[in-house]
Design a protein around this motif. Structure first.
Motif, short mmCIF file in Angstrom:
data_model
loop_
_atom_site.label_atom_id
_atom_site.label_comp_id
_atom_site.label_asym_id
_atom_site.label_seq_id
_atom_site.Cartn_x
_atom_site.Cartn_y
_atom_site.Cartn_z
N VAL A 1 14.90 35.82 44.23
CA VAL A 1 15.33 34.09 45.31
C VAL A 1 13.96 34.60 45.81
O VAL A 1 13.32 33.24 46.29
N GLN A 2 12.96 35.33 46.13
CA GLN A 2 11.57 35.41 46.09
C GLN A 2 10.70 34.14 45.43
O GLN A 2 10.03 33.73 45.79
N GLN A 3 10.88 34.51 44.49
CA GLN A 3 10.28 33.46 42.81
C GLN A 3 10.74 32.13 43.20
O GLN A 3 10.04 31.18 42.97
N ILE A 4 12.13 31.77 43.17
CA ILE A 4 12.90 30.86 43.29
C ILE A 4 11.99 29.32 45.11
O ILE A 4 11.85 28.54 44.51
N VAL A 5 12.15 30.54 45.84
CA VAL A 5 11.46 29.83 46.94
C VAL A 5 9.89 29.18 46.61
O VAL A 5 8.56 28.11 47.13
N SER A 6 9.08 30.34 46.19
CA SER A 6 7.23 30.57 45.93
C SER A 6 7.69 29.21 44.81
O SER A 6 6.31 28.42 44.91
N ASP A 7 8.25 29.18 43.67
CA ASP A 7 8.62 28.23 42.83
C ASP A 7 8.03 26.65 43.50
O ASP A 7 7.84 25.48 43.39
N LEU A 8 9.58 26.30 44.50
CA LEU A 8 9.77 25.11 45.09
C LEU A 8 8.89 24.75 46.27
O LEU A 8 8.71 24.03 46.77
N GLN A 9 8.90 25.93 46.90
CA GLN A 9 7.12 25.98 47.77
C GLN A 9 5.90 25.19 46.92
O GLN A 9 4.81 24.47 47.61
N LEU A 10 5.56 25.57 45.96
CA LEU A 10 4.63 25.09 44.89
C LEU A 10 4.95 23.62 44.99
O LEU A 10 4.10 22.60 44.59
N ILE A 11 6.49 23.00 44.10
CA ILE A 11 6.92 21.51 43.67
C ILE A 11 6.76 21.10 44.77
O ILE A 11 6.44 19.82 44.77
N TYR A 12 6.91 21.57 46.23
CA TYR A 12 7.08 20.44 47.56
C TYR A 12 6.15 21.15 48.17
O TYR A 12 6.52 21.37 49.47
N SER A 13 4.89 21.46 47.94
CA SER A 13 4.12 21.38 48.84
C SER A 13 3.55 21.11 49.66
O SER A 13 2.83 21.14 50.82
N LYS A 14 4.01 19.28 49.54
CA LYS A 14 3.84 18.62 51.59
C LYS A 14 4.93 18.63 52.32
O LYS A 14 3.95 18.75 53.43
N ALA A 15 6.11 20.07 51.64
CA ALA A 15 6.41 20.24 52.66
C ALA A 15 5.51 21.62 53.51
O ALA A 15 5.23 22.51 52.77
N GLN A 16 6.64 21.84 54.93
CA GLN A 16 6.31 23.07 55.64
C GLN A 16 6.48 24.16 54.62
O GLN A 16 7.90 24.57 54.36
N PRO A 17 5.94 25.11 54.04
CA PRO A 17 6.86 26.43 53.71
C PRO A 17 8.06 27.43 53.88
O PRO A 17 8.61 27.56 53.47
N GLN A 18 8.00 27.51 55.87
CA GLN A 18 8.70 28.16 56.34
C GLN A 18 9.91 26.94 55.97
O GLN A 18 11.01 27.86 55.83
N LYS A 19 9.91 25.34 56.21
CA LYS A 19 11.27 24.87 56.31
C LYS A 19 11.65 25.02 55.24
O LYS A 19 12.83 25.33 55.02
N VAL A 20 10.94 24.58 53.84
CA VAL A 20 11.18 25.25 52.28
C VAL A 20 12.07 26.18 52.51
O VAL A 20 13.10 26.41 51.05
N GLU A 21 11.72 27.43 52.54
CA GLU A 21 12.13 28.76 52.72
C GLU A 21 13.29 28.16 53.16
O GLU A 21 15.09 29.29 52.77
N GLU A 22 13.60 27.97 54.50
CA GLU A 22 14.80 27.74 55.10
C GLU A 22 15.62 27.30 54.69
O GLU A 22 16.65 27.84 54.51
N ASP A 23 15.59 26.16 54.50
CA ASP A 23 16.28 24.76 53.47
C ASP A 23 16.82 25.82 51.88
O ASP A 23 18.39 25.58 51.92
N ILE A 24 16.06 26.12 51.49
CA ILE A 24 16.62 27.08 49.70
C ILE A 24 17.89 28.22 50.43
O ILE A 24 18.44 28.33 49.89
N LEU A 25 17.48 28.94 51.83
CA LEU A 25 18.01 30.58 51.99
C LEU A 25 19.19 29.87 51.89
O LEU A 25 20.40 30.62 52.06
N GLY A 26 18.91 28.57 53.06
CA GLY A 26 20.44 28.43 53.43
C GLY A 26 21.73 27.47 52.76
O GLY A 26 22.39 27.47 52.49
N TYR A 27 20.53 26.44 51.79
CA TYR A 27 21.08 25.95 50.42
C TYR A 27 22.06 27.53 49.39
O TYR A 27 23.24 27.45 48.84
N LEU A 28 21.31 28.56 49.60
CA LEU A 28 21.83 29.92 48.66
C LEU A 28 23.54 30.47 49.66
O LEU A 28 23.91 30.30 48.63
#
Length: 88
Positions: free
Chosen positions: A48-75
């Protein structure tokens, strides 16, 4: 965060009319953008951490915490729909 999400038995990535979809027993979920990026990484190899890290890089303009919350919610949603299992 160290568990490895994997598509549940009977679920797989597919294509329908040029659109990527998550095929589940008796239904399909259209995937695009972040949802596709997440599901493609649910291969039992990425944590899960690798997925979060990968997407935080891809969506670097978004807030990292928001990206993480969205990923955890989707999972969590995919797990609730029985489309995803977590392995240690």
């Amino acid at each position: 965060m160290n568990s490895h999400p994997r598509l549940a038995p009977g679920c797989r990535l597919g294509e329908n009319n040029q659109q990527r979809v998550l095929l589940m027993p008796e239904r399909a979920l259209r995937l695009n953008g972040p949802s596709l990026e997440i599901v493609e990484r649910c291969d039992g190899k990425h944590t899960v951490q690798q997925i979060v890290s990968d997407l935080q890089l891809i969506y670097s303009k978004a807030q990292p915490q928001k990206v993480e919350e969205d990923i955890l919610g989707y999972l969590a949603l995919l797990q609730k729909e029985r489309a995803l299992d977590f392995e240690q």
